[in-house]
Design a protein around this motif. Structure first.
Motif: not given
Length: 117
Positions: A50, A84-87, A89-90
């Motif tokens: 993504h 866009l991955d789990e790392t 920072d939102r």
């Protein structure tokens, strides 16, 4: 042929883009099996992935282009991409999208935002 023009325009864009006054400030899409090829090549991955394409400028742009997960697709001096991955920072992601919006929006719309100092 208005219908034909609409179909061609849809075929040229994948994913979802956000615009202000007709100007794109963020674009999210998926890369799968090297498709779409221009985005896969720019991000350096065949996917699955993504990605977010947005705008940045100045010192921040220079700093982002050297960080893990970010890439410069070469489509313009202010355009930067992010895998866009789990790392991710939102909070930072929200700030980057807000900055990209401010990069494209007219001053009177920017003035309506509640931006941090």
């Amino acid at each position: 042929m208005p219908g034909a023009a609409r179909d061609l325009r849809g075929a040229s864009w994948v994913g979802t883009r956000w615009r202000v006054r007709g100007r794109t400030f963020a674009h999210v899409l998926d890369i799968l099996d090297g498709t779409p090829p221009a985005f896969a090549q720019a991000a350096g991955t065949d996917g699955p992935a993504h990605i977010l394409i947005f705008r940045s400028s100045g010192i921040e742009l220079d700093a982002l282009s050297t960080r893990h997960g970010f890439f410069a697709p070469g489509w313009g001096p202010q355009i930067i991409g992010l895998v866009l991955d789990e790392t991710v920072d939102r909070v930072e992601l929200g700030e980057l999208i807000t900055d990209s919006y401010c990069n494209r929006a007219p001053q009177k719309l920017i003035a309506l935002l509640d931006l941090p100092e």
